[in-house]
Design an enzyme around this catalytic site. Structure first.
Site, short mmCIF file in Angstrom:
data_model
loop_
_atom_site.label_atom_id
_atom_site.label_comp_id
_atom_site.label_asym_id
_atom_site.label_seq_id
_atom_site.Cartn_x
_atom_site.Cartn_y
_atom_site.Cartn_z
N GLY A 260 22.23 74.23 -4.87
CA GLY A 260 23.41 74.09 -3.89
C GLY A 260 24.17 75.63 -4.05
O GLY A 260 23.86 75.98 -4.65
N ARG B 25 28.23 79.32 -5.74
CA ARG B 25 29.38 80.34 -5.82
C ARG B 25 29.41 80.88 -4.35
O ARG B 25 30.10 81.73 -3.97
CB ARG B 25 28.82 81.54 -6.49
CG ARG B 25 27.68 81.95 -6.32
CD ARG B 25 27.47 83.42 -6.92
NE ARG B 25 25.87 83.84 -7.06
CZ ARG B 25 25.63 85.12 -7.34
NH1 ARG B 25 26.58 85.85 -8.20
NH2 ARG B 25 24.42 85.57 -7.60
N ASP C 43 29.78 80.62 -13.38
CA ASP C 43 31.22 80.66 -12.84
C ASP C 43 31.65 80.75 -11.58
O ASP C 43 32.70 80.84 -11.21
CB ASP C 43 31.80 82.10 -13.67
CG ASP C 43 31.01 83.31 -13.24
OD1 ASP C 43 30.33 83.21 -12.16
OD2 ASP C 43 31.07 84.39 -13.64
N ARG D 288 29.32 86.95 4.20
CA ARG D 288 28.09 87.04 4.91
C ARG D 288 28.13 85.99 6.27
O ARG D 288 28.78 85.35 6.41
CB ARG D 288 26.96 86.17 3.86
CG ARG D 288 26.92 86.62 2.60
CD ARG D 288 25.64 86.33 1.88
NE ARG D 288 25.45 84.78 1.53
CZ ARG D 288 24.59 84.21 0.78
NH1 ARG D 288 23.49 84.96 0.29
NH2 ARG D 288 24.52 83.07 0.56
N ARG E 237 18.67 76.15 4.19
CA ARG E 237 17.68 76.69 3.82
C ARG E 237 16.37 75.69 3.62
O ARG E 237 16.63 74.61 3.68
CB ARG E 237 17.71 77.44 2.11
CG ARG E 237 18.80 78.17 2.09
CD ARG E 237 19.94 77.65 1.00
NE ARG E 237 20.98 78.49 1.14
CZ ARG E 237 21.40 79.73 0.74
NH1 ARG E 237 20.43 80.01 -0.04
NH2 ARG E 237 22.11 80.44 0.61
N ASP F 220 14.80 77.90 -2.20
CA ASP F 220 16.20 77.81 -1.89
C ASP F 220 16.66 79.11 -1.16
O ASP F 220 17.77 79.24 -0.94
CB ASP F 220 16.93 77.27 -3.11
CG ASP F 220 16.88 78.21 -4.37
OD1 ASP F 220 15.63 78.40 -4.54
OD2 ASP F 220 17.61 78.96 -4.71
N ASN F 221 15.69 80.16 -1.40
CA ASN F 221 15.99 81.35 -0.70
C ASN F 221 15.32 81.66 0.37
O ASN F 221 15.23 82.76 0.90
CB ASN F 221 16.03 82.58 -1.65
CG ASN F 221 16.96 82.29 -2.91
OD1 ASN F 221 18.00 81.86 -2.79
ND2 ASN F 221 16.60 83.01 -4.09
P1 AMP Z 1 20.04 82.57 -6.74
O1 AMP Z 1 19.24 82.95 -7.81
O2 AMP Z 1 21.06 83.62 -6.56
O3 AMP Z 1 19.55 82.15 -5.43
O4 AMP Z 1 20.87 81.35 -7.20
C1 AMP Z 1 20.29 80.15 -7.54
C2 AMP Z 1 21.25 79.10 -7.70
O5 AMP Z 1 22.26 79.56 -8.72
C3 AMP Z 1 21.92 78.99 -6.56
O6 AMP Z 1 22.23 77.45 -6.55
C4 AMP Z 1 23.09 79.55 -6.84
O7 AMP Z 1 24.43 78.94 -6.12
C5 AMP Z 1 23.50 79.53 -8.27
N1 AMP Z 1 24.20 80.56 -8.87
C6 AMP Z 1 23.92 81.87 -9.08
N2 AMP Z 1 24.58 82.37 -9.71
C7 AMP Z 1 25.69 81.68 -9.85
C8 AMP Z 1 27.03 81.88 -10.36
N3 AMP Z 1 27.63 82.96 -10.82
N4 AMP Z 1 27.86 80.93 -10.27
C9 AMP Z 1 27.49 79.51 -9.89
N5 AMP Z 1 26.39 79.25 -9.38
C10 AMP Z 1 25.62 80.53 -9.39
MG MG Z 2 19.70 81.80 -3.69
#
Ligand code: AMP
Ligand code: MG
Length: 532
Positions: A107, A110, A142, A200, A207, A277-278
Site C-alpha cells: 500500500g 508514504r 516513517d 507526482r 498498480r 507493486d511498482n
Molecule cells: P518501494 O520499494 O519504494 O516501492 O516501496 C515498497 C513499499 O514500502 C510501499 O508500500 C511503500 O509505500 C513502502 N515504503 C517505502 N518507504 C517507506 C517509508 N519511508 N515509509 C513508509 N512506507 C514506505
Molecule cells: Mg513502490
C-alpha cells in the site's frame, strides 16, 4: 501569471478514486491490515517549513497551475500542510511480489493522493504527494522521503517524459525543513538527512499490486470494481466492462507494458525494483527509486545494491521480468474472465509486441528504413559487440548518428572514423571488444549505403532517436550534493537541458560526458539502495 492558470490551493479537485471505490471510514494512521477496502482516507502530516525547491513549468502550464512562490499556501498544499475543501486525500491499498515473493499488503506507505485535477486539454490527472507522512500502509517506516531520492524521482520522471518514454510525471519538489533518519546502505550508520516531498502526477497510480491484493484477499467485488474503474476512466475506448472487455483490457495492458519496456531498453534505463507493486496498470514507468542509466553497455548491470547477488532486475532481465509481472496480474484477474486460457494469448502478444517494438526502435536508432532481410542479424551482432566492448551506450549511438553521412560517403576514411567512434564511447575496451565493434561498424556502413535517403536526412533522423543527454547517475548525484548545500543551480540546469535531450546544446556538452572515473564506484553514482 497568465489568465488561464491558478494557484494550486485555489484549484478545484475532483475525487473519482475516492467516490467510486471503497474506502474505510477510519482515519486512523496506525499501521495495520485494511481488509475489504481499496483505500484509506488519510491526511498528510504537516512538515515544519515547506519551501519550493523545483517546479516543472511545462507540466504546471498543462495542468493550468501557476508556479508558486518559494513559500505560501500553494507550497503548503504541495507539502501536505494545507488541505483545501475540494481535496479528499487517500492512501491506496495494494500488495505485491517483491523480488519474486508475495509480500502481502504493502500500500501507499508514504504517498498520499490529494485528488484529481482537470488539465487544460480536459484530461484528468491525479496529484500524489510522496513523503507526506504515515498511513495505515507505512508498516514500520516513517512515511517520509529524503531529498536525494525525491530529487532523483523529480528529475528522472520529467527527463523520461522528454525522451518520449511512457512515465508518471512530477510537478514539484518541496523541501520540508525536517530531517529524516536513514541508514543509506543498511550498514549501521543511520544519519539525519533533509526531507522532501515530490508531487507526482499521473492519470492514476494504480498498480498491478492493487489487483493482486484484492484477488489474494478473495475480495471479488472489490477486484471487479477496481477493474471497472480503470477501464471506464483510462481505457474507455474498450467499451463497457464485461468478461470480453476484461480480456481486451488485459491485452492492452500487455501491449502498453511492452512498449514501455522497449523504450527502457532503447535508452538504457534500468528501473531497479520491478516488483509487481511498482508496475503501473497504464504501462507507465512508476516509482523511481534505485534506478540507473546504463553507461558501459552491460546486460547484467543494476545499480540496486539489494539486487547485487541475484541481479533479478538487471538491464537485460527487464523484458522477462515484465512478462513475469504480467503473468501475476493475469492470475489476479482470472476470476473476471470466462476463458482464462485467452489471457495466455495476451502474454504471448506481449513478447511479440516487445520484439517488434524493440526492432522498430533499433532500426530508427540506426537510421535504417528500407528493411533489409538481414537487419535482425545486424542488430543481434550489435548487441554482441556492445556487450563485448562495454562502450558507453548513449555516446556510442550519438556518435554513430553524427558519423552516418561520412560512413556513407567516404568509405576511404572509414578506419579513422571507426577509431573516432570507439574512442569517444569506450571506457576500457579489450582488443576483442574493439575488433568485434569495428567489424560491426564495417558491416553497418555497408548496410547504410543501401539506404535511399539523403545522408544528411539520415543523420537528422538518427539524432532524433539517439539522445545526447540522459540523466547519467553521476549527474543526478552532483545535483543532489549541490542541493544538500542549498545550491539548486545544478538541478535547474539539468532540468533545462534534459527538456530537449535530442538537441545539440553545445554550451552544455559537459553534461553529455561519459561517466568520469571518480564516479565508477561512488555511492549514489554506481550503487543505490532502497533506503530513501
Ligand atoms: P518501494 O520499494 O519504494 O516501492 O516501496 C515498497 C513499499 O514500502 C510501499 O508500500 C511503500 O509505500 C513502502 N515504503 C517505502 N518507504 C517507506 C517509508 N519511508 N515509509 C513508509 N512506507 C514506505
Ligand atoms: Mg513502490
Amino acid at each position: 501569471m497568465s489568465l488561464n492558470t491558478q494557484q494550486l490551493d485555489q484549484a478545484d479537485f475532483q475525487n473519482s478514486f475516492v467516490e467510486e471505490l471503497r474506502g474505510e471510514a477510519s482515519r486512523n494512521k496506525n499501521p495495520r491490515q485494511v481488509p475489504g477496502y481499496h483505500y484509506s482516507r488519510i491526511e498528510p502530516t504537516p512538515v515544519r517549513d515547506p519551501h519550493l525547491l523545483a517546479w516543472s513549468d511545462d507540466l504546471g502550464g498543462f495542468l493550468g497551475i501557476a508556479r508558486p512562490d518559494e513559500r505560501g499556501p500553494a507550497v503548503d498544499a504541495l507539502a501536505g500542510n494545507l488541505i483545501t475543501d475540494s481535496m479528499k486525500p487517500f492512501a491506496a491499498r495494494y500488495g505485491g511480489h517483491q523480488f519474486g515473493h508475495w509480500a502481502g499488503q504493502l500500500g501507499d506507505g508514504r504517498a498520499i493522493s490529494l485528488g484529481e485535477l482537470k488539465a487544460t486539454d480536459g484530461s484528468t490527472w491525479e496529484i500524489q504527494l510522496k513523503g507526506a507522512g504515515p498511513t495505515p500502509y507505512s508498516r514500520r517506516a516513517d512515511g517520509r522521503a529524503v531529498l536525494r531520492s525525491s530529487l532523483r524521482e523529480f528529475l528522472c520522471s520529467e527527463a523520461m517524459y522528454y525522451l518520449g518514454v511512457p512515465t508518471t510525471r512530477a510537478l514539484s519538489l518541496v523541501g520540508t525543513g525536517d530531517t529524516v533518519v536513514r541508514d543509506m546502505f543498511y550498514n549501521g550508520n543511520p544519519q539525519d538527512e533533509p526531507g522532501a516531498v515530490v508531487a507526482r502526477v499521473a492519470p492514476t497510480f494504480i498498480r498491478f499490486g492493487n489487483f493482486q491484493m484484492m484477488a489474494v484477499a478473495g475480495e471479488m467485488d472489490n477486484l471487479r470494481a477496481l477493474a471497472d474503474y480503470v477501464i471506464q476512466h483510462f481505457y474507455p475506448e474498450l467499451g463497457a466492462p464485461s468478461p470480453e472487455v476484461y480480456m481486451r483490457w488485459f491485452e492492452e495492458v500487455c501491449r502498453r507494458t511492452a512498449v514501455m519496456i522497449a523504450h527502457w531498453m532503447s535508452v538504457g534505463f534500468v528501473h531497479g525494483v520491478m516488483n509487481t507493486d511498482n508496475m503501473s496498470i497504464l504501462g507507465l514507468t512508476i516509482d523511481y527509486g534505485p534506478y540507473g542509466w546504463l553507461e558501459p553497455y552491460d546486460l547484467d548491470w543494476t545499480p540496486n545494491t539489494t539486487d547485487f547477488s541475484s541481479r533479478r532486475y538487471a538491464f537485460g532481465q527487464q523484458p522477462q521480468v515484465a512478462l513475469w509481472n504480467l503473468y501475476q496480474l493475469a492470475r489476479a484477474i482470472v476470476p473476471l474472465v470466462k476463458e482464462p486460457e485467452a489471457l495466455r494469448a495476451s502474454l504471448d502478444q506481449y513478447t511479440k509486441t516487445l520484439a517488434e517494438t524493440q526492432h522498430t526502435m533499433m532500426l530508427r536508432k540506426l537510421g535504417l528504413t528500407n528493411q533489409a532481410s538481414d537487419d535482425h542479424a545486424l542488430i543481434e551482432s550489435l548487441h554482441e559487440a556492445l556487450t563485448e566492448s562495454q562502450v558507453d551506450m548513449t555516446t556510442f549511438f550519438r556518435r554513430l548518428s553524427q558519423a552516418a553521412p561520412a560512413l556513407i560517403s567516404s568509405p576511404e576514411n572509414q578506419a579513422a572514423l571507426f577509431q573516432e567512434i570507439l574512442q569517444a564511447a569506450s571506457y576500457s575496451t579489450s582488443p576483442e571488444g574493439e575488433q568485434l565493434l569495428t567489424q560491426w561498424l564495417q558491416r553497418y556502413a555497408d548496410r547504410l549505403r543501401q539506404e535511399p535517403a539523403d545522408p544528411e536526412a539520415i543523420r537528422e533522423s538518427m539524432l532524433s532517436a539517439n539522445p545526447k543527454y540522459v540523466l547519467r547517475n553521476y549527474l543526478a548525484q552532483q545535483a543532489i550534493e549541490a542541493a544538500e548545500t542549498g545550491d539548486l543551480s545544478v538541478l535547474s540546469r539539468l532540468m533545462e537541458v534534459l527538456k530537449t535531450p535530442f538537441a545539440e546544446q553545445p554550451e552544455h556538452d559537459e553534461l553529455a560526458a561519459k561517466r568520469p572515473d571518480w564516479a565508477r564506484t561512488k555511492a549514489g553514482c554506481a550503487t543505490l539502495s532502497c533506503s530513501s
